[in-house]
Write a protein that holds these residues in place. Structure first.
Motif, PDB file in Angstrom:
ATOM      1  N   UNK A 187      -6.941   1.591  27.393  1.00 47.70           N
ATOM      2  CA  UNK A 187      -7.574   2.881  27.653  1.00 47.70           C
ATOM      3  C   UNK A 187      -6.525   3.987  27.719  1.00 47.70           C
ATOM      4  N   UNK A 188      -6.971   5.209  27.515  1.00 50.63           N
ATOM      5  CA  UNK A 188      -6.056   6.344  27.549  1.00 50.63           C
ATOM      6  C   UNK A 188      -6.652   7.454  28.404  1.00 50.63           C
ATOM      7  N   UNK A 189      -5.865   7.980  29.356  1.00 49.48           N
ATOM      8  CA  UNK A 189      -6.375   9.097  30.165  1.00 49.48           C
ATOM      9  C   UNK A 189      -6.387  10.386  29.364  1.00 49.48           C
ATOM     10  N   UNK A 190      -7.057  11.378  29.900  1.00 49.99           N
ATOM     11  CA  UNK A 190      -7.083  12.683  29.244  1.00 49.99           C
ATOM     12  C   UNK A 190      -5.695  13.307  29.251  1.00 49.99           C
ATOM     13  N   UNK A 191      -5.414  14.130  28.251  1.00 48.39           N
ATOM     14  CA  UNK A 191      -4.125  14.813  28.199  1.00 48.39           C
ATOM     15  C   UNK A 191      -4.126  16.009  29.141  1.00 48.39           C
ATOM     16  N   UNK A 192      -3.059  16.792  29.082  1.00 49.81           N
ATOM     17  CA  UNK A 192      -2.921  17.922  30.009  1.00 49.81           C
ATOM     18  C   UNK A 192      -4.009  18.968  29.826  1.00 49.81           C
ATOM     19  N   UNK A 193      -4.685  18.971  28.662  1.00 48.91           N
ATOM     20  CA  UNK A 193      -5.783  19.908  28.438  1.00 48.91           C
ATOM     21  C   UNK A 193      -7.129  19.313  28.831  1.00 48.91           C
ATOM     22  N   UNK A 194      -7.107  18.072  29.319  1.00 46.41           N
ATOM     23  CA  UNK A 194      -8.346  17.431  29.735  1.00 46.41           C
ATOM     24  C   UNK A 194      -9.125  16.805  28.605  1.00 46.41           C
TER      25      UNK A 194
END
Length: 399
Positions: free
Chosen positions: A241-248
């Motif tokens: 899985x991958x979390x959201x980046x700094x922009x969400x």
């Protein structure tokens, strides 16, 4: 922790040399370990030309860890007996070594903790700041990093690294006792199994050992929030899985990956941990023929594991409870519960078969730990092998 005069002096030299090295953009960006080591040695000599050779060598090793590794905590990760590193703020470091937690002396300040975290999350495009004060990441060797800073961390920053197990452990390492042959059979026979236990009871490591019993000819898709499993079979597809980046944006959840795995022609699906609404997708997948799958869940007992799976499956869904319980009873065959022993080891506590009991689910114990060993309860499983060509269970396993 009280530092001796040489320790304090060396700490001051180390900070000055580190700052000087970071100021040299060319040296930092070269990436050549030999060039980095040579330049650090020169800076140490410039800062303390009369430093004894032994202290010079020790400082050089520490600075190389600072620049290319995880700073003062890097040596802790060299110890094969250390399974977890816990930093409770500046200068307060604990490790779990061979099942026991102990404090260790490590000279690390707040800036040093943040440098360690940044070295890991920077290349991954993750962020850690006051607006996003919690981060999870994976080290190159598969170890998990979790960091928390202010305003959430009162005395932080806090850092926890759960190490990836380099060597694969057999089922016997978890002292399954009389349940060992049955567990190996259940994995080969295609039973859908859930491994339950509290935090740090070795669920993922046991899952890896259990999956080692899956025949090499089968295609296995693993799904994890942070990739830790290291299956030895040749036909393994690993999803993370991958979390959201700094922009969400850009998040890929475990639930997304469970759905994607169904389109990848899996013989087995192994979900590292079920902790959200993906429980429903997993149950539905198992109920539609993807047997022989494995997963873990946080729970205090086998019955609690079934209740937790039910609760997670209800998140964001409108499935009636009765229908959901029927699906769980049809799709999950057994629960293996793990616990910590008095000596700190991870052990099999019980093995239960899932059964419908009226309007409720029951975890019928087949094996339980008693008197320091796992023993059969005398009950035999009602379920048979889901895979063709697998021998039937042996009566002597349960008597």
């Amino acid at each position: 922790m009280t530092l001796t005069a040489p320790d304090a002096a060396d700490g001051a030299i180390r900070r000055r040399v580190h700052e000087a090295f970071l100021a040299e953009a060319t040296a930092v960006s070269s990436g050549d370990p030999v060039a980095i080591g040579s330049r650090l040695a020169e800076l140490i000599h410039d800062a303390a030309p009369l430093l004894p050779r032994s202290r010079h060598a020790a400082l050089l090793a520490q600075l190389i860890d600072d620049v290319t590794g995880l700073g003062p905590i890097e040596p802790l990760l060299y110890d094969p007996d250390v399974s977890e590193v816990m930093v409770n703020g500046p200068g307060r470091v604990y490790v779990e070594r061979s099942g026991s937690v102990e404090q260790v002396q490590v000279d690390i300040d707040e800036a040093g903790i943040l440098r360690v975290v940044d070295r890991v999350i920077g290349p991954l495009g993750l962020r850690l700041d006051r607006s996003s004060p919690v981060v999870d990441a994976r080290l190159p060797d598969g170890s998990r990093l979790h960091a928390v800073i202010a305003p959430v961390a009162v005395d932080g920053p806090y850092l926890t690294i759960r190490r990836f197990t380099v060597r694969a452990l057999p089922l016997a390492a978890f002292d399954p006792g009389a349940a060992g042959p049955f567990l190996a059979w259940a994995a080969r026979a295609g039973w859908n199994l859930v491994v339950s236990g509290a935090t740090s009871t070795g669920k993922t490591t046991f899952l890896d050992a259990l999956a080692g019993e899956i025949p090499a000819s089968e295609r296995i898709v693993t799904i994890e929030e942070t990739a830790e499993l290291a299956l030895r079979q040749p036909h393994v597809v690993r999803l993370e899985a991958r979390p959201a980046n700094s922009e969400g944006a850009g998040a890929v959840t475990v639930r997304d990956l469970v759905r994607a795995a169904l389109r990848m022609r899996p013989d087995r699906i192994v979900v590292g941990e079920v902790r959200g609404a993906e429980a429903l997708d997993m149950i539905l997948a198992l109920a539609t023929g993807h047997d022989g799958s494995l997963s873990t869940v946080h729970a205090g007992s086998a019955p609690e594991a079934l209740a937790r799976i039910e609760a997670l499956a209800l998140l964001g869904s409108a499935v009636p409870m009765g229908a959901l319980r029927n699906q769980v009873a049809a799709s999950i065959d057994g629960v293996v519960h793990l616990a910590r022993s008095g000596a700190g080891g991870r052990t099999v506590s019980s093995v239960a078969e899932v059964a419908a009991a009226g309007r409720r689910l029951a975890a019928v114990p087949l094996f339980e730990r008693s008197g320091g060993a796992v023993r059969p309860t005398g009950r035999r499983p009602a379920r048979r092998a889901r895979r063709a060509g697998v021998e039937a269970v042996r009566p002597e396993w349960f008597s």
